[in-house]
Write an enzyme that holds these catalytic residues in place. Sequence first.
Site, short mmCIF file in Angstrom:
data_model
loop_
_atom_site.label_atom_id
_atom_site.label_comp_id
_atom_site.label_asym_id
_atom_site.label_seq_id
_atom_site.Cartn_x
_atom_site.Cartn_y
_atom_site.Cartn_z
N CYS A 26 -0.45 4.16 2.59
CA CYS A 26 -0.40 3.94 4.03
C CYS A 26 -0.12 2.47 4.29
CB CYS A 26 -1.64 4.45 4.73
SG CYS A 26 -3.19 3.94 3.99
N SER A 27 -1.10 1.71 4.72
CA SER A 27 -0.79 0.31 5.04
C SER A 27 -2.01 -0.58 4.87
CB SER A 27 -0.25 0.21 6.47
OG SER A 27 -1.19 0.79 7.35
N CYS A 28 -2.83 -0.32 3.87
CA CYS A 28 -4.00 -1.16 3.64
C CYS A 28 -3.54 -2.60 3.42
CB CYS A 28 -4.78 -0.66 2.43
SG CYS A 28 -5.40 1.00 2.69
N CYS A 78 0.89 -1.16 0.00
CA CYS A 78 0.00 0.00 0.00
C CYS A 78 0.92 1.21 0.00
CB CYS A 78 -0.92 0.04 1.23
SG CYS A 78 -1.91 1.56 1.25
FE FE Z 1 -3.39 2.01 3.05
#
Ligand code: FE
Length: 202
Positions: A110-112, A107
Site C-alpha cells: 500500500c503506502s506505508c 511499500c
Molecule cells: Fe503500506
Amino acid sequence: MSSETDHHHQVDPRSPEVRTEALEDLLVEKGLVDRSRVDALIDRFENDLGPMIGARLVAKAWTNPDFRERLLADADAVLISEGVQGAEIEHIEVKANERGVHNVVVCTLCSCYPWALLGLPPNWYKSPEYRARIVREPRKVLEEMGLTLETETELRVWDSSSETRFLVLPEQPEGTDDLDLEDLARLVTRDSMIGVAKAITP
Ligand code: FE
C-alpha cells in the site's frame, strides 16, 4: 510477515482519508474552499514541514559520528530522545547510503511511510506503478526519476509495512563540511530520504 488484514489502509469509507477527500470535495463544490489553496497547503506539508524533521536528523548524523551510529543501530531510541512525536507508534529503521551501496524505500502492498519523519507521502509513492516497478527494475525507475547510479553500486530496496518503516540516510555532499546544521538540513530533500534522489550539492 503480517497477514494482509493486519496491513493498514484497506479502502474503508469510514477511513480518515476517504472522509477528508469527501469533505474537501464538498467544500470546493459549495465554493467555500479554493482547491489550489488546499493543494498549496498539502504541498507545504509534503515538501517543507514534514521532511524537515527527517532532514535535521540526517544533518546531525553527518556531523556527529556517534549520533549516526546510534541512529543506524536503534532509530526508535534516538527518536524518543530527540522528542520526535509519533515515533512510538511505528518502528523505524534507518539505512545509510555509502560508497557502493544505495538504498531505496517502497511499500509494495500500500503506502506505508515514515510519517513522523517525512510528513505526507508524495502521490507517486502511493502509485501502483512505483510500488511494482521499483522492486523489479529499481535502477531503471531511479534513472527515470533523475538518479543515475554507477553500475557497480549495489541497490537495496526496502519494503515497508505497518510494522516497520524505513528512512534513507543519504550521503553528505562533498565540500559541505563547513556548513552548520541548519544549512546542511536544507540539502536533505524528502526524495533523498526515500532514496530516489541524492542530497542537494550546494
Ligand atoms: Fe503500506
